[in-house]
Design an enzyme around this catalytic site. Structure first.
Site, PDB file in Angstrom:
ATOM      1  N   CYS A  39      22.317  32.954  37.446  1.00 44.38           N
ATOM      2  CA  CYS A  39      21.367  32.562  36.388  1.00 44.38           C
ATOM      3  C   CYS A  39      20.428  31.442  36.824  1.00 44.38           C
ATOM      4  CB  CYS A  39      22.108  32.071  35.163  1.00 44.38           C
ATOM      5  SG  CYS A  39      23.383  33.166  34.576  1.00 44.38           S
TER       6      CYS A  39
ATOM      7  N   LYS B  92      22.343  35.258  44.813  1.00 38.44           N
ATOM      8  CA  LYS B  92      22.197  34.414  46.004  1.00 38.44           C
ATOM      9  C   LYS B  92      23.228  33.299  45.996  1.00 38.44           C
ATOM     10  CE  LYS B  92      20.255  32.875  49.722  1.00 38.44           C
ATOM     11  NZ  LYS B  92      20.676  33.612  50.933  1.00 38.44           N
TER      12      LYS B  92
ATOM     13  N   TRP C 260      22.414  36.353  34.731  1.00 36.19           N
ATOM     14  CA  TRP C 260      23.277  37.245  35.507  1.00 36.19           C
ATOM     15  C   TRP C 260      24.516  37.428  34.650  1.00 36.19           C
ATOM     16  CZ3 TRP C 260      28.081  37.277  38.060  1.00 36.19           C
ATOM     17  CH2 TRP C 260      28.217  38.212  39.087  1.00 36.19           C
TER      18      TRP C 260
ATOM     19  N   LYS D 153      26.459  42.903  55.835  1.00 37.37           N
ATOM     20  CA  LYS D 153      24.996  42.904  55.673  1.00 37.37           C
ATOM     21  C   LYS D 153      24.502  44.288  55.295  1.00 37.37           C
ATOM     22  CE  LYS D 153      23.933  39.903  55.494  1.00 37.37           C
ATOM     23  NZ  LYS D 153      24.316  38.535  55.354  1.00 37.37           N
TER      24      LYS D 153
ATOM     25  N   ARG E  95      17.748  34.640  43.179  1.00 35.69           N
ATOM     26  CA  ARG E  95      19.136  34.254  42.932  1.00 35.69           C
ATOM     27  C   ARG E  95      19.961  35.404  42.367  1.00 35.69           C
ATOM     28  NH1 ARG E  95      19.770  28.548  42.200  1.00 35.69           N
ATOM     29  NH2 ARG E  95      21.522  29.000  40.835  1.00 35.69           N
TER      30      ARG E  95
ATOM     31  N   GLU F  48      25.635  45.235  51.666  1.00 37.61           N
ATOM     32  CA  GLU F  48      24.961  44.427  50.647  1.00 37.61           C
ATOM     33  C   GLU F  48      23.585  44.987  50.292  1.00 37.61           C
ATOM     34  OE1 GLU F  48      25.930  39.718  50.944  1.00 37.61           O
ATOM     35  OE2 GLU F  48      24.953  40.575  52.683  1.00 37.61           O
TER      36      GLU F  48
ATOM     37  N   ASN G  80      23.643  28.382  31.988  1.00 34.85           N
ATOM     38  CA  ASN G  80      24.285  28.957  33.178  1.00 34.85           C
ATOM     39  C   ASN G  80      25.752  28.563  33.130  1.00 34.85           C
ATOM     40  OD1 ASN G  80      21.734  29.574  33.947  1.00 34.85           O
ATOM     41  ND2 ASN G  80      21.656  28.204  35.715  1.00 34.85           N
ATOM     42  N   GLY G  81      26.626  29.457  33.551  1.00 36.71           N
ATOM     43  CA  GLY G  81      28.049  29.102  33.591  1.00 36.71           C
ATOM     44  C   GLY G  81      28.834  29.829  32.520  1.00 36.71           C
TER      45      GLY G  81
ATOM     46  N   HIS H  86      44.794  51.740  64.132  1.00 39.78           N
ATOM     47  CA  HIS H  86      45.779  51.665  63.055  1.00 39.78           C
ATOM     48  C   HIS H  86      45.199  52.082  61.711  1.00 39.78           C
ATOM     49  CE1 HIS H  86      48.464  49.799  65.890  1.00 39.78           C
ATOM     50  NE2 HIS H  86      47.476  48.981  66.228  1.00 39.78           N
TER      51      HIS H  86
ATOM     52  N   GLU I 266      30.481  40.746  59.686  1.00 37.97           N
ATOM     53  CA  GLU I 266      29.200  40.326  59.112  1.00 37.97           C
ATOM     54  C   GLU I 266      28.172  41.461  59.174  1.00 37.97           C
ATOM     55  OE1 GLU I 266      28.093  38.194  57.223  1.00 37.97           O
ATOM     56  OE2 GLU I 266      25.948  38.121  57.577  1.00 37.97           O
TER      57      GLU I 266
HETATM   58  C1  G6P Z   1      26.760  35.084  47.708  1.00 42.33           C
HETATM   59  C2  G6P Z   1      25.609  35.507  48.587  1.00 42.33           C
HETATM   60  C3  G6P Z   1      26.068  35.596  50.031  1.00 42.33           C
HETATM   61  C4  G6P Z   1      26.697  34.291  50.469  1.00 42.33           C
HETATM   62  C5  G6P Z   1      27.827  33.877  49.539  1.00 42.33           C
HETATM   63  C6  G6P Z   1      28.287  32.468  49.821  1.00 42.33           C
HETATM   64  O1  G6P Z   1      27.688  36.115  47.631  1.00 42.33           O
HETATM   65  O2  G6P Z   1      25.084  36.741  48.161  1.00 42.33           O
HETATM   66  O3  G6P Z   1      24.967  35.879  50.864  1.00 42.33           O
HETATM   67  O4  G6P Z   1      27.175  34.417  51.767  1.00 42.33           O
HETATM   68  O5  G6P Z   1      27.382  33.901  48.186  1.00 42.33           O
HETATM   69  O6  G6P Z   1      27.239  31.592  49.510  1.00 42.33           O
HETATM   70  P1  G6P Z   1      27.037  30.150  50.082  1.00 42.33           P
HETATM   71  O7  G6P Z   1      25.768  29.663  49.440  1.00 42.33           O
HETATM   72  O8  G6P Z   1      28.230  29.337  49.659  1.00 42.33           O
HETATM   73  O9  G6P Z   1      26.932  30.244  51.549  1.00 42.33           O
END
Ligand code: G6P
Length: 608
Positions: free
Chosen positions: A2, A603, A74, A485, A27, A488, A100-101, A504, A481
Site C-alpha cells: 500500500c 515491492k 494491496w 526472477k 510497490r 515472479e 497501510n498495515g 533426488h 535467484e
Molecule cells: C518482496 C519483493 C522482492 C524482495 C523481497 C524482500 O517480495 O517483491 O523483490 O526481494 O520483498 O524485500 P527487501 O526490500 O527486504 O529486500
C-alpha cells in the site's frame, strides 16, 4: 505494498495525490483512491484495479480542493473491490482515512461499534478505525486520532482528513513507514519518498508511535503523550531522474543496465587495496568486536535471502565463521539460539520488510548485535540496526529486485573480507578479491553488451511451461535467484536446485521439452557440474549453460551457452545473475507480462 500520500498547500491536491500514487505504483497494489477536503464536505473517489481506472473516473469529475489524501491498496482484509478501496469514511461521513498495515483487534472493535449502531460499507479493518476516530471526534481531529490509536493493536501508517478542519492532515505511524515532506509553503506526508520527490527533497522520517499534524503554515510531530517532538529534517540525495525510466522500456531493464554504476557506488570508498581489506565503518563495530563474533546469522526475505545464501558461502570460505541464513519470517517465530557473540545481518533492499524488521528486533532482544545491508536511506531497518552499510544502488523501482541483489552480494563480500583479514586471510588473497571486485563493473558491461544474445535465447524458450535452474556451491543460490526472477515476472514455473540434488527428484521432470539452465563456471566444482549436464543430456533435456569464457567442454554438450568473464570463484554469482535477470526480463516481455508490476507481488512487503 500500500502507498500513502497526503497534501496540504496552495495547489490542487488531486493532481499531486494522483502523481504521488503513480510514483508508488511500483510497490504493488490492486485499488486506489483519494479524499479531498474543500470546505464542502469530504469528496472521495476510488476504483478497483490500476490507477488508470481512478484517473478515468477523475477525468470528468475531479474534486477541487487543496488538502487531501491518496492511497494505493494491496488487499489484506477483504477483496480488492471499489468498496474496500481506501479512503474510508467514519459513520458521520466527515472523517476520511487511508491506512497501510493491519489493525489486529479490528474484529473486537467492530463488534463494539456495531453494538453502538455503526454500519459498515466495506470488509476492511481500516473502516473500523475510521469509525473509531469518528467516535472520538468532538472538535479536534488530532486528539480524536490520538485517542483512537490508544485502542488499536497492530501495524499502521495512516493519514486522516476531516471536513470540519479543512486545513489539516493528521498522520501516524506504528510499524508502517511514513515520512513528512517539507516543501515551500506546502507539506506532504507519504509512505515512500518517491511520492513527493517531485516537490521536495527535505523529509522528516517518523518513528513508530509518532504522529504528524500538517497545517497550511507548518507541521508538528508528536506522539500519543507528548504534543511537540523535535525531529531532524533530512535531505534525500537522489533526484527525479533516478526514479524515471529514462528511455528504457521498463524500470527493470533500466535497473539491470545500471548495474555497472550501482555496483561501483556500492564498492566506492570501501576497498583498501594496499591492506587487502575493506573499510566497513558503518557497521559500528571495532576490529576487536568483529574478531569476537563466533557465529553469524543472516536474515532476509525473497531475493535478499538469496543474496544471504551467497554471503554464507563467501563468509565461511574467507573468514571461516559459521553462518546460518534464515528466512526472516521463520527466524522471528522460532526460538533462535543467539548471544552476544553472534552477529545478526539483516539484508533488505527496501529496509521496510515487516518480517526482516521483526527478525532484527528479535535478534536485539536476545542480545545479538544487529547490522543491516540496506538500500533505502532512512528506512526503518536502517534506523533500527546497531550499524550497517548502505548499498547505494540507487532507487529500485521494478518489483523484481536486480541491481540491489548484486549490491547486496558485493556488500556481503566486503564484510566477509574485513572479517577474514582480521582472522587468517592473507593480504595477497585479500588483494586478489579486491581486484576481482573492482573488475566487476566492466565485466558486467561486457555481459550487458551481449543482451541481444539473451534476447535470442528468450525467443527460443519463452513458451516453456517449466524451467529448471541448477548450480553448485556459491552458484546454487544463483540458480534459486534465476528461478525466482523468472517466475515472479513471467509466471513460468521455475525451480532452482543444487545440481547434484537434481537426481533426488527433479530429474523425473526432464524430457525433451524441459529447458535446464546450468550455472557452470570453471571453478572448483566444474567437473562435478559437467557430470550433471551429462545426466540431463542423457534424458534429452535442453541444456543452456552459463560458462566461463572460452570453455569448450560444456559447449559440446549444451544446446546453448552464454560466456561469463573470468572472476574470483566467490564472485561468479554477481556476473552469472546478470544474464539470468535479462533472460527473465525478455521472456516476460515476450509473454506480454507487466514486467515492472507483476501480479500479486509488492515491492516492499510491510505486512507479515
Ligand atoms: C518482496 C519483493 C522482492 C524482495 C523481497 C524482500 O517480495 O517483491 O523483490 O526481494 O520483498 O524485500 P527487501 O526490500 O527486504 O529486500
Amino acid at each position: 505494498m500500500c502507498g500513502i500520500v497526503g497534501y496540504v498547500g496552495p495547489k490542487q491536491a488531486s493532481n499531486i495525490l494522483v502523481d504521488g500514487l503513480r510514483r508508488m505504483e511500483y510497490r504493488g497494489y490492486d485499488s486506489a483512491g483519494i479524499a479531498i477536503i474543500n470546505g464542502n464536505g469530504v469528496k472521495i473517489r476510488k476504483a478497483a484495479g490500476k490507477l488508470s481506472a481512478l484517473v478515468e473516473k477523475l477525468k470528468f469529475d475531479t474534486p477541487s480542493g487543496t488538502v487531501g489524501v491518496g492511497h494505493t491498496r494491496w488487499a489484506t482484509h477483504g477483496a480488492p473491490t471499489t468498496p474496500n478501496a481506501h479512503p474510508h469514511l467514519d459513520q458521520s461521513g466527515r472523517i476520511a482515512i487511508i491506512h497501510n498495515g493491519i489493525i489486529e483487534n479490528a474484529g473486537t472493535i467492530k463488534k463494539a461499534l456495531l453494538a453502538r449502531g455503526h454500519c459498515f460499507k466495506s470488509e476492511t479493518d481500516t473502516e473500523v478505525l475510521a469509525h473509531l476516530i469518528g467516535e472520538y471526534y468532538v472538535d479536534n481531529l488530532e486528539e480524536a486520532v490520538a485517542g483512537a490509536l490508544w485502542d488499536v493493536e497492530g501495524a499502521y501508517g495512516i493519514a486522516v482528513v476531516c471536513s470540519e478542519e479543512p486545513n489539516t492532515v493528521v498522520a501516524a505511524r506504528h510499524g508502517s513507514p511514513l515520512l513528512v515532506g517539507v516543501g515551500d509553503g506546502e507539506y506532504f506526508v507519504a509512505s515512500d519518498a518517491s511520492a513527493i520527490l517531485e516537490h521536495t527533497r527535505s523529509v522528516v522520517y517518523l518513528d513508530d508511535g509518532e504522529m504528524v499534524v500538517l497545517k497550511r503554515d507548518g507541521y508538528r510531530v508528536r506522539n500519543l503523550t507528548e504534543t511537540h517532538l523535535e525531529k531532524p529534517v533530512n535531505q534525500i540525495e537522489w533526484d527525479l531522474a533516478t526514479i524515471e525510466r529514462g528511455g528504457f522500456a521498463h524500470f527493470m531493464l533500466k535497473e539491470i543496465f545500471e548495474q555497472p554504476e550501482s555496483l561501483t557506488n556500492t564498492l566506492r570508498g570501501h576497498l583498501l587495496e594496499e591492506e587487502g581489506t575493506a573499510r566497513v565503518r558503518g557497521l559500528n563495530l571495532s576490529d576487536e568486536e568483529l574478531k569476537r563474533f563466533d557465529r553469524i546469522v543472516i536474515t532476509a526475505c525473497g531475493t535478499s535471502w538469496h543474496a544471504g545464501l551467497i554471503g554464507e558461502y563467501i563468509i565461511e570460505e574467507l573468514a571461516r565463521i559459521p553462518v546460518e541464513v534464515e528466512y526472516a519470517s521463520e527466524f522471528r517465530y522460532r526460538n533462535p539460539v543467539l548471544d552476544d557473540r553472534c552477529l545478526v545481518i539483516a539484508i533488505s533492499q527496501s529496509g521496510e520488510t515487516a518480517d526482516t524488521l521483526a527478525a532484527i528486533r528479535e535478534g536485539k532482544r536476545r542480545g545479538a548485535r544487529t547490522v543491516g545491508l540496506v538500500n533505502v536511506v532512512g528506512s526503518t531497518i536502517a534506523r533500527e540496526v546497531d550499524g550497517g552499510l548502505y548499498l547505494r544502488a540507487g532507487p529500485e523501482i521494478g518489483v523484481a529486485s536486480t541491481k540491489a541483489f548484486n549490491s547486496q552480494v558485493a556488500a556481503l563480500a566486503m564484510v566477509a573480507l574485513r572479517m577474514a583479514r582480521l582472522r587468517n586471510l592473507s593480504v595477497l588473497h585479500g588483494r586478489e578479491l579486491i581486484h576481482a571486485l573492482q573488475a566487476l563493473p566492466d565485466q558486467i558491461r561486457q555481459i550487458l553488451d551481449r543482451a541481444p544474445d539473451v534476447e535470442r535465447l528468450a525467443q527460443k524458450y519463452h513458451q516453456a511451461s517449466n524451467i529448471l535452474y541448477l548450480g553448485r556451491g556459491v552458484n546454487f543460490p544463483v540458480a534459486l535467484e534465476g528461478a525466482l526472477k523468472l517466475k515472479e515476472i513471467s509466471y513460468i514455473h521455475a525451480e532452482g536446485y543444487p545440481a547434484a540434488e537434481m537426481k533426488h527428484g527433479p530429474i523425473a521432470l526432464i524430457d525433451q521439452n524441459m529447458p535446464v539452465i546450468f550455472v557452470a563456471p570453471r571453478d572448483a566444482v566444474y567437473s562435478k557440474i559437467v557430470s550433471n549436464v551429462e545426466e540431463v543430456k542423457a534424458r534429452k533435456g535442453r541444456v543452456i549453460a552459463l560458462v566461463t569464457e572460452g570453455d569448450a567442454e560444456i559447449a559440446k554438450l549444451a544446446e546453448e551457452t552464454f560466456p561469463l568473464p573470468k572472476t574470483h570463484d566467490l564472485l561468479t554469482p554477481i556476473l552469472a545473475s546478470v544474464p539470468l535477470q535479462l533472460l527473465s526480463y525478455y521472456v516476460a516481455v515476450l509473454r506480454g507480462c507487466n514486467v515492472d508490476q507483476p501480479r500479486n507481488l509488492a515491492k516492499s512487503v510491510t505486512v507479515e
